[in-house]
Design a protein around this motif. Structure first.
Motif, PDB file in Angstrom:
ATOM      1  N   UNK A 133       0.877  -1.214   0.006  1.00  0.00           N
ATOM      2  CA  UNK A 133       0.099  -0.141  -0.006  1.00  0.00           C
ATOM      3  C   UNK A 133       0.738   1.274   0.130  1.00  0.00           C
ATOM      4  N   UNK A 134       0.029   2.498  -0.343  1.00  0.00           N
ATOM      5  CA  UNK A 134       1.015   3.664  -0.179  1.00  0.00           C
ATOM      6  C   UNK A 134       1.098   4.271  -1.588  1.00  0.00           C
ATOM      7  N   UNK A 135       2.293   5.076  -1.824  1.00  0.00           N
ATOM      8  CA  UNK A 135       2.636   5.684  -3.013  1.00  0.00           C
ATOM      9  C   UNK A 135       4.061   5.096  -3.482  1.00  0.00           C
ATOM     10  N   UNK A 136       4.166   5.052  -4.627  1.00  0.00           N
ATOM     11  CA  UNK A 136       5.561   4.646  -5.198  1.00  0.00           C
ATOM     12  C   UNK A 136       5.843   3.371  -5.875  1.00  0.00           C
ATOM     13  N   UNK A 137       6.889   2.966  -6.067  1.00  0.00           N
ATOM     14  CA  UNK A 137       7.153   2.009  -7.024  1.00  0.00           C
ATOM     15  C   UNK A 137       7.554   0.647  -6.169  1.00  0.00           C
ATOM     16  N   UNK A 138       7.017  -0.386  -6.546  1.00  0.00           N
ATOM     17  CA  UNK A 138       7.185  -1.720  -5.964  1.00  0.00           C
ATOM     18  C   UNK A 138       7.668  -2.725  -6.982  1.00  0.00           C
ATOM     19  N   UNK A 139       8.746  -3.473  -6.672  1.00  0.00           N
ATOM     20  CA  UNK A 139       9.218  -4.508  -7.601  1.00  0.00           C
ATOM     21  C   UNK A 139       8.958  -5.815  -7.279  1.00  0.00           C
ATOM     22  N   UNK A 140       8.525  -6.654  -8.175  1.00  0.00           N
ATOM     23  CA  UNK A 140       8.038  -8.166  -7.979  1.00  0.00           C
ATOM     24  C   UNK A 140       8.838  -8.915  -8.729  1.00  0.00           C
ATOM     25  N   UNK A 141       8.949 -10.246  -8.307  1.00  0.00           N
ATOM     26  CA  UNK A 141       9.737 -11.299  -9.540  1.00  0.00           C
ATOM     27  C   UNK A 141       8.817 -12.464  -9.349  1.00  0.00           C
ATOM     28  N   UNK A 142       9.138 -13.388 -10.274  1.00  0.00           N
ATOM     29  CA  UNK A 142       8.476 -14.691 -10.491  1.00  0.00           C
ATOM     30  C   UNK A 142       9.443 -15.524 -11.301  1.00  0.00           C
ATOM     31  N   UNK A 143       8.613 -16.563 -11.556  1.00  0.00           N
ATOM     32  CA  UNK A 143       9.198 -17.533 -12.068  1.00  0.00           C
ATOM     33  C   UNK A 143       8.746 -17.950 -13.643  1.00  0.00           C
ATOM     34  N   UNK A 144       9.516 -17.899 -14.476  1.00  0.00           N
ATOM     35  CA  UNK A 144       9.319 -18.103 -16.236  1.00  0.00           C
ATOM     36  C   UNK A 144       8.869 -16.718 -16.543  1.00  0.00           C
ATOM     37  N   UNK A 145       7.703 -16.860 -17.387  1.00  0.00           N
ATOM     38  CA  UNK A 145       7.533 -15.519 -18.070  1.00  0.00           C
ATOM     39  C   UNK A 145       6.145 -15.235 -17.554  1.00  0.00           C
ATOM     40  N   UNK A 146       5.899 -13.629 -17.479  1.00  0.00           N
ATOM     41  CA  UNK A 146       4.638 -13.232 -17.156  1.00  0.00           C
ATOM     42  C   UNK A 146       3.760 -13.252 -18.123  1.00  0.00           C
ATOM     43  N   UNK A 147       2.378 -13.175 -17.702  1.00  0.00           N
ATOM     44  CA  UNK A 147       1.284 -12.675 -18.780  1.00  0.00           C
ATOM     45  C   UNK A 147       0.319 -11.999 -17.829  1.00  0.00           C
ATOM     46  N   UNK A 148      -0.101 -10.805 -18.221  1.00  0.00           N
ATOM     47  CA  UNK A 148      -1.111  -9.656 -17.787  1.00  0.00           C
ATOM     48  C   UNK A 148      -2.555 -10.070 -18.208  1.00  0.00           C
ATOM     49  N   UNK A 149      -3.516 -10.421 -17.154  1.00  0.00           N
ATOM     50  CA  UNK A 149      -4.777 -10.512 -17.620  1.00  0.00           C
ATOM     51  C   UNK A 149      -5.622  -9.600 -16.858  1.00  0.00           C
ATOM     52  N   UNK A 150      -6.999  -9.361 -17.214  1.00  0.00           N
ATOM     53  CA  UNK A 150      -8.003  -8.857 -16.621  1.00  0.00           C
ATOM     54  C   UNK A 150      -9.103  -9.551 -16.823  1.00  0.00           C
TER      55      UNK A 150
END
Length: 274
Positions: free
Chosen positions: A164-181
């Motif tokens: 929460x809050x304001x600003x940038x947060x960096x996350x990581x995962x395994x393999x490749x990412x896909x963005x869905x809604x």
């Protein structure tokens, strides 16, 4: 002040951040990669102070006296206890630049992608355990507990990281990412519980059983490799999925070493100990 960062690499990405004088970023212990000599590093048990200027806790300054210090100590202990219960690192490392711009690099622990999420204070983000890499000090890191029924059914889904809050947060995962809604797919998607990386506040997260206790339901559970449950994501918002699960990666490594523990069918017959 937005965190200037660049994600580099392919198979195992890292992020290189430029800190302005007076700007602070923090990471989970073990995610630090490198820094320039004008960037100071400090390890603390406490998380960032919810985006308050200078990281000042209410009642924690001189005016707060002994009671303010006690409240701050208790708050730090509760934060550390929550992180320990969630299996997260007990400590954070904080980085600040002095005498001009400084550079600091962070990396995840698995081969895969990274994402920089921009929080504007209107929506929180939730992520699976160990997804967090680094963030500005204006971003608050917390632990969110899903309902007991959901957690017991879903395995990975009981404890989530919350930003929460304001600003940038960096996350990581395994393999490749896909963005869905989910709104683009009739409002609901069903996902392997290990493939969820992060999702915006407003997305309803749950777990459902795969089929019934009939022939096909048992076939899915025993031979399908998914076990008995799938995660469900409903609503209108951004969801980030990963193409590789940690369990799948662990089983692949064991198989390559001649110690395949999954068995010929996967699913319920897997002997992987998460």
């Amino acid at each position: 002040m937005t965190l200037q960062q660049q994600i580099v690499g392919t198979a195992m990405q890292m992020t290189v951040c430029t800190l302005q004088p007076g700007q602070t970023a923090y990471c989970e212990a073990g995610k630090f990669l490198f820094k320039t000599s004008n960037v100071t590093m400090e390890t603390r048990l406490s998380g960032p102070a919810g985006g308050r200027p200078g990281g000042v806790q209410p009642g924690g300054g001189a005016a707060g006296g002994m009671s303010g210090m006690l409240r701050q100590a208790m708050g730090t202990a509760m934060q550390a206890g929550q992180r320990a219960l969630a299996g997260e690192s007990l400590a954070f490392q904080y980085f600040s630049a002095s005498g001009g711009e400084g550079t600091v690099g962070f990396a995840g622990v698995l081969p895969g992608e990274m994402r920089a999420l921009e929080l504007d204070g209107t929506r929180a983000w939730f992520a699976e355990k160990d997804a967090f890499v680094a963030a500005e000090s204006t971003v608050h890191f917390g632990i969110a507990f899903q309902g007991g029924r959901t957690g017991r059914s879903g395995g990975e889904g009981f404890i989530l990281e919350k930003f929460t809050g304001h600003g940038t947060v960096i996350i990581a995962g395994a393999g490749n990412f896909i963005d869905l809604n989910p709104a683009d797919f009739g409002g609901r998607i069903e996902v392997d519980t290990g493939c969820i990386v992060a999702f915006e506040e407003g997305i309803e997260y749950g777990v459902q059983r795969i089929g019934g206790l009939d022939r096909q339901g048992l076939m899915n559970a025993v031979f399908g490799g998914e076990g008995l449950s799938l995660a469900t994501l409903e609503g209108n918002g951004r969801v980030i999925l990963q193409s590789m699960t940690i369990e799948g990666l662990a089983n692949a490594l064991k198989k390559a070493q001649g110690g395949d523990k999954q068995g010929p069918t996967g699913g319920l017959f897997s002997t992987h100990q998460g």
